[in-house]
Motif scaffolding. Structure first.
Motif, PDB file in Angstrom:
ATOM      1  N   ASP A 138       0.709  -1.089   0.200  1.00  0.00           N
ATOM      2  CA  ASP A 138       0.088  -0.128  -0.061  1.00  0.00           C
ATOM      3  C   ASP A 138       1.024   1.621   0.007  1.00  0.00           C
ATOM      4  OD1 ASP A 138      -3.069   0.259   0.816  1.00  0.00           O
ATOM      5  OD2 ASP A 138      -1.651   1.881   1.038  1.00  0.00           O
ATOM      6  N   LEU A 190      -0.922 -11.241  11.713  1.00  0.00           N
ATOM      7  CA  LEU A 190      -0.186 -10.812  10.114  1.00  0.00           C
ATOM      8  C   LEU A 190       1.247 -10.324  10.783  1.00  0.00           C
ATOM      9  CD1 LEU A 190      -2.972  -9.079  12.801  1.00  0.00           C
ATOM     10  CD2 LEU A 190      -3.283  -7.715  10.428  1.00  0.00           C
ATOM     11  N   PHE A 223       2.793  -8.452   7.776  1.00  0.00           N
ATOM     12  CA  PHE A 223       3.768  -7.467   7.606  1.00  0.00           C
ATOM     13  C   PHE A 223       5.102  -6.835   7.422  1.00  0.00           C
ATOM     14  CE2 PHE A 223      -0.782  -6.144   8.243  1.00  0.00           C
ATOM     15  CZ  PHE A 223      -0.441  -5.797   9.562  1.00  0.00           C
ATOM     16  N   TYR A 276      -2.371 -10.673   0.142  1.00  0.00           N
ATOM     17  CA  TYR A 276      -1.758 -10.379   1.487  1.00  0.00           C
ATOM     18  C   TYR A 276      -2.514 -10.035   2.635  1.00  0.00           C
ATOM     19  CZ  TYR A 276       0.696  -7.173  -2.407  1.00  0.00           C
ATOM     20  OH  TYR A 276       1.658  -7.222  -3.870  1.00  0.00           O
ATOM     21  N   CYS A 277      -1.747 -10.329   3.366  1.00  0.00           N
ATOM     22  CA  CYS A 277      -2.194  -9.586   4.270  1.00  0.00           C
ATOM     23  C   CYS A 277      -3.036  -8.316   5.425  1.00  0.00           C
ATOM     24  CB  CYS A 277      -0.883  -9.789   6.269  1.00  0.00           C
ATOM     25  SG  CYS A 277      -2.370 -10.048   7.434  1.00  0.00           S
ATOM     26  N   PRO A 278      -4.550  -8.795   5.559  1.00  0.00           N
ATOM     27  CA  PRO A 278      -5.006  -7.362   5.826  1.00  0.00           C
ATOM     28  C   PRO A 278      -4.224  -7.403   6.907  1.00  0.00           C
ATOM     29  CG  PRO A 278      -6.929  -9.794   5.177  1.00  0.00           C
ATOM     30  CD  PRO A 278      -5.296  -9.823   5.195  1.00  0.00           C
ATOM     31  N   THR A 279      -4.607  -5.155   6.914  1.00  0.00           N
ATOM     32  CA  THR A 279      -3.912  -4.703   7.999  1.00  0.00           C
ATOM     33  C   THR A 279      -5.358  -4.477   9.415  1.00  0.00           C
ATOM     34  OG1 THR A 279      -5.026  -2.782   7.064  1.00  0.00           O
ATOM     35  CG2 THR A 279      -2.686  -2.598   6.284  1.00  0.00           C
ATOM     36  N   GLN A 280      -6.235  -5.032   9.169  1.00  0.00           N
ATOM     37  CA  GLN A 280      -7.014  -5.315  10.247  1.00  0.00           C
ATOM     38  C   GLN A 280      -6.813  -6.498  11.398  1.00  0.00           C
ATOM     39  OE1 GLN A 280      -8.157  -5.190   7.493  1.00  0.00           O
ATOM     40  NE2 GLN A 280      -9.587  -3.036   6.947  1.00  0.00           N
ATOM     41  N   LEU A 281      -6.310  -6.342  12.778  1.00  0.00           N
ATOM     42  CA  LEU A 281      -6.100  -7.060  13.358  1.00  0.00           C
ATOM     43  C   LEU A 281      -6.374  -8.195  13.771  1.00  0.00           C
ATOM     44  CD1 LEU A 281      -4.401  -5.004  16.577  1.00  0.00           C
ATOM     45  CD2 LEU A 281      -3.148  -5.102  13.796  1.00  0.00           C
ATOM     46  N   TRP A 297      -8.629  -9.617  11.847  1.00  0.00           N
ATOM     47  CA  TRP A 297      -8.900  -9.993   9.885  1.00  0.00           C
ATOM     48  C   TRP A 297      -9.370 -11.434  10.270  1.00  0.00           C
ATOM     49  CZ3 TRP A 297      -6.556 -14.225   7.046  1.00  0.00           C
ATOM     50  CH2 TRP A 297      -5.055 -14.262   7.170  1.00  0.00           C
ATOM     51  N   GLY A 347      -4.623   0.198  -3.130  1.00  0.00           N
ATOM     52  CA  GLY A 347      -4.169  -0.145  -2.011  1.00  0.00           C
ATOM     53  C   GLY A 347      -4.995  -1.403  -1.543  1.00  0.00           C
ATOM     54  N   CYS A 348      -4.947  -1.384   0.466  1.00  0.00           N
ATOM     55  CA  CYS A 348      -5.577  -2.369   1.058  1.00  0.00           C
ATOM     56  C   CYS A 348      -7.033  -1.760   1.229  1.00  0.00           C
ATOM     57  CB  CYS A 348      -4.799  -1.536   2.579  1.00  0.00           C
ATOM     58  SG  CYS A 348      -3.260  -2.026   2.749  1.00  0.00           S
ATOM     59  N   LEU A 377     -10.972  16.963   2.448  1.00  0.00           N
ATOM     60  CA  LEU A 377      -9.453  16.801   2.296  1.00  0.00           C
ATOM     61  C   LEU A 377      -9.323  16.597   0.627  1.00  0.00           C
ATOM     62  CD1 LEU A 377      -8.446  14.883   5.100  1.00  0.00           C
ATOM     63  CD2 LEU A 377      -9.092  17.007   5.545  1.00  0.00           C
ATOM     64  N   SER A 378      -7.791  17.033   0.285  1.00  0.00           N
ATOM     65  CA  SER A 378      -7.258  17.420  -0.935  1.00  0.00           C
ATOM     66  C   SER A 378      -7.034  15.703  -1.676  1.00  0.00           C
ATOM     67  CB  SER A 378      -6.378  17.959  -1.908  1.00  0.00           C
ATOM     68  OG  SER A 378      -5.671  17.471  -0.924  1.00  0.00           O
ATOM     69  N   GLY A 379      -6.814  14.877  -0.856  1.00  0.00           N
ATOM     70  CA  GLY A 379      -6.948  13.334  -0.623  1.00  0.00           C
ATOM     71  C   GLY A 379      -8.658  12.412  -0.872  1.00  0.00           C
ATOM     72  N   ASP A 380      -9.025  13.059  -0.320  1.00  0.00           N
ATOM     73  CA  ASP A 380      -9.265  11.839  -0.406  1.00  0.00           C
ATOM     74  C   ASP A 380     -10.559  12.309  -1.022  1.00  0.00           C
ATOM     75  OD1 ASP A 380     -11.606  10.376   1.238  1.00  0.00           O
ATOM     76  OD2 ASP A 380     -12.414  11.793   3.096  1.00  0.00           O
ATOM     77  N   LYS A 434      -1.325  14.404  -0.501  1.00  0.00           N
ATOM     78  CA  LYS A 434      -2.601  15.213  -0.196  1.00  0.00           C
ATOM     79  C   LYS A 434      -2.664  14.414   0.452  1.00  0.00           C
ATOM     80  CE  LYS A 434      -3.905  15.112  -5.525  1.00  0.00           C
ATOM     81  NZ  LYS A 434      -3.473  14.067  -5.495  1.00  0.00           N
ATOM     82  N   ALA A 435      -3.664  15.096   1.467  1.00  0.00           N
ATOM     83  CA  ALA A 435      -3.896  14.615   2.859  1.00  0.00           C
ATOM     84  C   ALA A 435      -5.433  14.129   2.949  1.00  0.00           C
ATOM     85  CB  ALA A 435      -5.064  15.782   3.795  1.00  0.00           C
ATOM     86  N   LEU A 436      -5.360  12.932   3.307  1.00  0.00           N
ATOM     87  CA  LEU A 436      -6.055  11.443   3.215  1.00  0.00           C
ATOM     88  C   LEU A 436      -7.393  11.602   4.514  1.00  0.00           C
ATOM     89  CD1 LEU A 436      -7.948   9.557   1.263  1.00  0.00           C
ATOM     90  CD2 LEU A 436      -6.076   7.689   2.300  1.00  0.00           C
ATOM     91  N   ARG A 475      -8.518  -3.392  -1.992  1.00  0.00           N
ATOM     92  CA  ARG A 475      -8.749  -4.652  -1.885  1.00  0.00           C
ATOM     93  C   ARG A 475      -9.274  -5.673  -0.659  1.00  0.00           C
ATOM     94  NH1 ARG A 475      -2.711  -3.710  -3.182  1.00  0.00           N
ATOM     95  NH2 ARG A 475      -2.586  -4.198  -0.787  1.00  0.00           N
TER      96      ARG A 475
END
Lengths: 404, 404
Positions: free
Chosen positions: A48, A371, A373, B302-307, B309, B239-240, B170-173, A113-115, B243
């Motif tokens: 990511d 996890l 990663f 990939y491994c999800p980032t949610q603890l 998962w 990204g995550c 936000l600009s990236g959101d 860019k801010a997300l 997916r």
């Protein structure tokens, strides 16, 4: 414990730190947009591209600290990487038109860019840490001034008026003191005052004293429990929120307080740091069946509502290693070195990845990697290298004294 | 499968539903302030008094639905409890001076003061569900009108302008379509249109059609994956976040779509619901080693980032039971009854608590209870009784047809 054993620990810390630095140098640098990737798979693959501001700031700080205080890392490529991260943060972290010139985003796109933005102070805290440490190695006075200005804003948000953080005022939302806030500010005070003097430093020292008092309010129930959140009068809060314990966080507070107590010659604070903030979390948080530190606990034995409560995370183990080694180094109590040794055995046999380098971050209660990663939204180049760096330094000092 | 087996399933659903209703009647009613406690330990003890608005609304809805459509629950004490919850919600859920008269809190203190607010639509959705169903049993036209007005506001936030929800721009959101939003609105459309007709209902039908189209956009990668979030153009996100798969949520969407397809005589939609939204999450989400449905998955492995998962949560299993039984009831494909049977065996042997009643909610990947409470901030009187209620109804209809 024998000198040989301490030497072996030092050797292990040193080797591991080299490997960890190598991992992040190899995989995390974004040479196109600057800054660092932090979502890095077990074998180094970026999964990511988002850039988390906490982790950008922490990586800048860590590179600079290594560059400035450890000879073998005093290399141009470390400095260049730190500068790239610093430039990325300065250019993109702060959110335009957010009501305050200092409010930072939590998460940015690869190109800045801010997300996402959090209604807390932590992105800004890591920005200050990064800028001040980077200013120390580059000598950039503007950058140092910027860190100081943002610090003033942080202190204002915390001690005077939090409304600029954007949280709506709700009638049932009475003020809550979270231990993270004075811990983080105390860490910044230590950052900003190190080897400096003058009026500015006196101002920070007053903030530091306030932080210590605030942290000590989390020692509750007649000195038998460290609670993560208390009321603004320093009393226990009702319900789950009031009963929550975070052993890793208490241990981190422990070494912050011990360090502060040592710097200020406050022996009572040193004792409290060791006997309370380091002892209680071990007695309550160490998993007697499977080993390792549990993530959350309820002081009355109810089940926490956090789904991850029983998992073993890497960072509480990092904080425990620093805490017990620092405490041993100053007290020379063998029991503290035993504690260090016990945490060390669990940590190095469960988190460290001999195959691809760096550490796994998240295990089940039973100790299985769940996890896989090496970097994620909350795991970057920070807790592991800070732990290895500090342990190596402390072991150096113990061994140097014994040798001399 | 034999009629006897189906009868045994029905008997089990019926007995279990009675036990679950009894549990919440016995432990969750706050006779002092009205509304419901939802943080309830394994043996019925209240471990936190906060009142979560999602769960207040869901419990009101569930009580009313049972009262209105199942003879054995058509009892004054069920209606009284629903009314108490409804009165509590009407009095306290909406936040004064929040910029919209319809914005609801996420969490209230026991006596109804707002503690937290989310910048999403879900508290408001469960408010609408509760009020409309309560109006159906009480005949209160004001309440029904209130539900309709809040629904208009929800549709406005979702389809016209979300700025009233309070999220900063936000600009990236860039806008993201989360499957939860059209699913929730479709559920409300079905609630508000059931057995009604007229202009209002035509308006909702248009919304329903829009929701179905939106949900179908989450079928990605040439019809091989259900992705939880897509871009506003219906494309995969980077990204995550892009997916992420949530098998339980896809299964829930599956039975929503099947129900809608049946009501509207849309055979293609019925097929998509079964072949895609019910089949894919099973193939990807069922844990072949330990059994049960995984909570989150990454479509590229990939491994999800949610603890959490890899944990097994109760509600995806509830949704799976409804989905497969509903699909079997309409297609009569034995493979779907086999699926139901497989999920049933795992669910009843792992989640249901024979000792103290109700279900555990959270298991490790290996199937061990790791959070042992019966109710919490996200687990109330909803998924379990809705599942048991719907399965009993579906089994009734299958058996009645076979017997006639």
């Amino acid at each position: 414990m024998s000198v040989e054993k301490l030497q072996r620990y030092r050797e292990q810390m040193r080797t591991e730190l080299d490997k960890v630095v190598e991992f992040w140098q190899k995989y995390s640098h974004d040479t196109q947009y600057g800054g660092f990737f932090t979502c890095i798979g077990k074998d180094g693959k970026i999964y990511d591209e988002l850039k988390y501001v906490w982790l950008q700031g922490r990586q800048v700080w860590m590179y600079c600290r290594l560059y400035r205080t450890m000879e073998r890392f005093n290399k141009p490529e470390i400095l260049e990487a730190a500068k790239s991260g610093g430039a990325f943060l300065r250019r993109f972290a702060r959110i335009p038109n957010s009501g305050s010139p200092w409010k930072c985003a939590f998460c940015l796109t690869r190109d800045g860019k801010a997300l996402k933005v959090q209604r807390t102070i932590f992105s800004e805290c890591f920005y200050v840490m990064a800028m001040d440490e980077l200013a120390r190695v580059t000598g950039d006075k503007d950058m140092q001034a910027e860190a100081a200005q943002m610090m003033d804003q942080l202190v204002h948000w915390v001690r005077v008026d939090p409304s600029g953080l954007g949280k709506p005022q709700l009638s049932g939302d009475t003020p809550v003191c979270s231990m993270a806030v004075p811990m983080m500010l105390l860490c910044l005070v230590q950052q900003l005052t190190e080897a400096r003097s003058g009026e500015e430093v006196d101002k920070y020292r007053e903030v530091g004293g306030w932080c210590v008092k605030q942290i000590l309010q989390h020692l509750q129930r007649g000195g038998t429990a460290i609670l993560e959140s208390v009321s603004s009068e320093g009393k226990e809060l009702p319900g789950c929120a009031g009963r929550l314990q975070n052993p890793g966080h208490a241990l981190e507070a422990g070494w912050f307080l011990l360090q502060y107590g040592l710097e200020n010659g406050d022996q009572e604070l040193q004792r409290t740091a060791v006997d309370k903030f380091m002892e209680i979390p071990f007695l309550t948080g160490w998993d007697k069946e499977h080993g390792g530190l549990l993530y959350f606990l309820d002081v009355d034995g109810y089940c926490p509502t956090q789904l991850e409560w029983s998992m073993k995370l890497w960072w509480p183990h990092c904080e425990a290693l620093i805490a017990y080694l620092m405490a041993y180094s100053h007290t020379k109590e063998p029991a503290l070195l035993e504690r260090f040794s016990q945490v060390y055995d669990y940590t190095f046999s469960h988190f460290s990845d001999a195959e691809n380098g760096e550490w796994f971050g998240y295990l089940t209660q039973q100790g299985k990697v769940t996890l896989d990663f090496k970097g994620g939204p909350f795991k970057g180049f920070f807790h592991v290298p800070r732990c290895l760096y500090m342990c190596e330094k402390i072991l150096d000092s113990i061994l140097n004294k014994q040798e001399s």
